[in-house]
Design an enzyme around this catalytic site. Structure first.
Site, PDB file in Angstrom:
ATOM      1  NE  ARG A   1       8.457  -0.688   9.798  1.00  0.00           N
ATOM      2  CZ  ARG A   1       7.013   0.107   9.713  1.00  0.00           C
ATOM      3  NH1 ARG A   1       7.255   0.340   8.075  1.00  0.00           N
ATOM      4  NH2 ARG A   1       6.036  -0.664   9.938  1.00  0.00           N
TER       5      ARG A   1
ATOM      6  NE  ARG B   1      -2.529  -1.059  10.806  1.00  0.00           N
ATOM      7  CZ  ARG B   1      -2.007  -0.786  10.349  1.00  0.00           C
ATOM      8  NH1 ARG B   1      -1.486   0.282   9.674  1.00  0.00           N
ATOM      9  NH2 ARG B   1      -0.857  -0.867  10.420  1.00  0.00           N
TER      10      ARG B   1
ATOM     11  NE  ARG C   1       3.853  -4.506  11.360  1.00  0.00           N
ATOM     12  CZ  ARG C   1       4.186  -4.063  10.562  1.00  0.00           C
ATOM     13  NH1 ARG C   1       5.036  -4.172  10.385  1.00  0.00           N
ATOM     14  NH2 ARG C   1       3.372  -3.048   9.611  1.00  0.00           N
TER      15      ARG C   1
ATOM     16  CE  LYS D   1      -2.154  -1.148   4.350  1.00  0.00           C
ATOM     17  NZ  LYS D   1      -1.752  -1.994   4.154  1.00  0.00           N
TER      18      LYS D   1
ATOM     19  NE  ARG E   1       8.233  -2.880   5.604  1.00  0.00           N
ATOM     20  CZ  ARG E   1       6.641  -2.979   5.880  1.00  0.00           C
ATOM     21  NH1 ARG E   1       6.575  -1.892   4.556  1.00  0.00           N
ATOM     22  NH2 ARG E   1       6.439  -3.218   6.194  1.00  0.00           N
TER      23      ARG E   1
HETATM   24  P1  AMP Z   1       2.108   0.897   8.489  1.00  0.00           P
HETATM   25  O1  AMP Z   1       3.197   0.806   8.868  1.00  0.00           O
HETATM   26  O2  AMP Z   1       1.401   0.849   8.474  1.00  0.00           O
HETATM   27  O3  AMP Z   1       2.744  -0.977   8.895  1.00  0.00           O
HETATM   28  O4  AMP Z   1       2.458   0.699  11.269  1.00  0.00           O
HETATM   29  C1  AMP Z   1       2.705   0.749  12.168  1.00  0.00           C
HETATM   30  C2  AMP Z   1       2.593   0.081  13.306  1.00  0.00           C
HETATM   31  O5  AMP Z   1       2.089   1.702  13.503  1.00  0.00           O
HETATM   32  C3  AMP Z   1       1.373  -0.695  13.377  1.00  0.00           C
HETATM   33  O6  AMP Z   1       1.543  -1.680  13.452  1.00  0.00           O
HETATM   34  C4  AMP Z   1       0.493  -0.055  15.223  1.00  0.00           C
HETATM   35  O7  AMP Z   1       1.352  -0.255  15.844  1.00  0.00           O
HETATM   36  C5  AMP Z   1       0.360   1.797  14.215  1.00  0.00           C
HETATM   37  N1  AMP Z   1      -0.524   2.513  13.179  1.00  0.00           N
HETATM   38  C6  AMP Z   1      -0.714   2.794  11.962  1.00  0.00           C
HETATM   39  N2  AMP Z   1      -1.300   3.070  11.716  1.00  0.00           N
HETATM   40  C7  AMP Z   1      -2.623   2.848  13.598  1.00  0.00           C
HETATM   41  C8  AMP Z   1      -4.153   3.425  13.210  1.00  0.00           C
HETATM   42  N3  AMP Z   1      -5.121   3.227  12.269  1.00  0.00           N
HETATM   43  N4  AMP Z   1      -4.729   2.598  14.321  1.00  0.00           N
HETATM   44  C9  AMP Z   1      -3.847   1.704  15.598  1.00  0.00           C
HETATM   45  N5  AMP Z   1      -2.750   1.678  15.106  1.00  0.00           N
HETATM   46  C10 AMP Z   1      -1.937   2.347  13.773  1.00  0.00           C
END
Ligand code: AMP
Length: 216
Positions: free
Chosen positions: A160, A88, A171, A13, A127
């Site tokens: 990361r 989310r 996740r 994405k 990654r």
């Molecule tokens: P991402 O880069 O989108 O995979 O986000 C990394 C981490 O940020 C996730 O595993 C969550 O811990 C947190 N996170 C990102 N977006 C959200 C959201 N909309 N609600 C809650 N936690 C989020």
């Protein structure tokens, strides 16, 4: 053009969002990027979010929803935006719909990136990201020209904490339990469009451009 990107972490994405930003000139709003930027800057929000992120859990809605709803009021969102990583869970999706509807507004389309789980696992554990500018690389291709050094800004390129395999697995569990139900939510609203994210990058971009033409 108001777009939501749906799909498991690692489905591509963020990569596609960055390319769409260049083409359509609307901002890419990634809650993950916002939290990581806060973490780098050591803000109170970043420190609160860190524990959840490191475990692969969702950051609580109290820290997330208003942050995004405020961001959508910024002048650069007038022509539209690409929401990546938000909503989310169902309560975030409902809060977004309610806030937009109150302004007589709504999203146009929820692009649902679909990819097999073994491909996701391989992509995510391979990654690597730049800790300074956030540029993304992968050990299965697309690595920086000099190992460990970002092509774009010269910053260090690392894995990361939440891309380690055990955290990735968690996740994905969190995705199935909490995020997947919003796919049905947007389907029922008639907003979901499925995208095969397993195809080569250029083909996925071409498909996205074809879909998005209807909303220009
Ligand atoms: P991402 O880069 O989108 O995979 O986000 C990394 C981490 O940020 C996730 O595993 C969550 O811990 C947190 N996170 C990102 N977006 C959200 C959201 N909309 N609600 C809650 N936690 C989020």
């Amino acid at each position: 053009m108001k777009i939501i990107l749906l799909g498991a972490p690692g489905a591509g994405k963020g990569t596609h969002a960055k390319l769409l930003v260049d083409k359509y000139g609307i901002p890419h709003i990634s809650t993950g990027d916002i939290f990581r930027a806060n973490l780098r800057e050591g803000t109170p929000l970043g420190l609160q979010a860190k524990a959840f992120m490191d475990r692969g859990e969702l950051v609580p809605d109290e820290l997330t929803v208003d942050l995004v709803l405020d961001r959508l009021q910024a002048p650069d969102c007038e022509k539209g935006y690409i929401l990546d990583g938000f909503p989310r869970n169902l309560s975030q999706a409902e809060a977004l719909t309610k806030a937009l509807n109150q302004r007589g507004d709504d999203i146009d389309v929820a692009l649902h990136f679909v990819l097999e789980e073994d491909v996701i696992l391989k992509r995510m554990s391979g990654r690597r990201v730049c800790t300074v500018c956030g540029a993304s690389y992968n050990v299965n291709g697309m690595m920086p020209r000099v190992e460990g050094v970002c092509d774009r800004c010269g910053g260090p390129v690392v894995q990361r904490a939440d891309d380690r395999e055990e955290t990735v697995l968690h996740r994905l569990e969190v995705y199935h339990e909490q995020t997947e139900p919003i796919v049905a939510y947007y389907r029922e609203l008639g907003k979901e469009v499925v995208v095969d994210a397993g195809k080569p990058l250029e083909e996925v971009q071409a498909e996205l451009n074809g879909i998005l033409e209807a909303y220009l």
